[in-house]
Scaffold this motif. Structure first.
Motif, PDB file in Angstrom:
ATOM      1  N   VAL A 124      23.490  -8.650  38.071  1.00  0.00           N
ATOM      2  CA  VAL A 124      24.883  -9.108  38.115  1.00  0.00           C
ATOM      3  C   VAL A 124      25.714  -8.051  38.840  1.00  0.00           C
ATOM      4  N   ARG A 165      30.062  -7.920  35.635  1.00  0.00           N
ATOM      5  CA  ARG A 165      29.228  -7.698  34.452  1.00  0.00           C
ATOM      6  C   ARG A 165      29.992  -7.981  33.155  1.00  0.00           C
ATOM      7  N   HIS A 202      29.747 -11.561  32.023  1.00  0.00           N
ATOM      8  CA  HIS A 202      28.451 -12.108  31.635  1.00  0.00           C
ATOM      9  C   HIS A 202      27.788 -11.404  30.448  1.00  0.00           C
TER      10      HIS A 202
END
Length: 152
Positions: A59, A64, A67
């Motif tokens: 990612v 980040r 997620h």
């Protein structure tokens, strides 16, 4: 001590928040005790530091924080067994760039299943802390909604 922890795993099943934290000074045997519980209950330990970091590598760093919680949920669902999730090495959750509240995340997971996690900080006067005051990753929490399991 493993017998006491094993009983606690059964005892917290009826609680609303089924979170127990293993708390003790560095090198007090928290991870070792968790591994003993893992063997006894035949449940793998989720090493969040290794597993979540591996997932976040793909990612982009600027995304980040968007997620991390979902990736952690997927990992928890994968590692949980028989209504039990064992967690170690949560330090990555304190990374400010991920914009997470580590204890809140653990509590969220503990609504659906029993969660036993190693806490990498201290318990003092009914307050959990991580890192020292002034450190960028410092966190301080009350112990409401969890069961502290102190190791000395």
């Amino acid at each position: 001590m493993i017998e006491k922890l094993d009983r606690l795993v059964d005892d917290i099943a009826s609680l609303n928040s089924k979170l127990a934290l293993l708390i003790g000074p560095p090198r007090s045997g928290k991870s070792s005790l968790l591994m003993q519980l893992s063997a006894r209950r035949q449940v793998s330990v989720l090493n969040i530091g290794a597993a979540l970091s591996r997932e976040l590598l793909v990612v982009p760093s600027t995304r980040r924080h968007l997620h991390a919680a979902d990736l952690l949920k997927n990992l928890a669902d994968h590692f949980a067994s028989n209504g039990l999730l064992l967690i170690d090495n949560i330090e990555v959750l304190f990374d400010r760039t991920l914009q997470l509240s580590p204890l809140d995340i653990l509590k969220r997971h503990a609504h659906a299943r029993r969660v036993i996690a190693v806490w990498p900080g201290e318990l003092r006067e009914d307050r959990l802390s991580y890192a020292t005051t002034g450190h960028p990753e410092h966190q301080d929490y009350g112990i409401d909604g969890l069961v502290p399991f102190e190791i000395r």
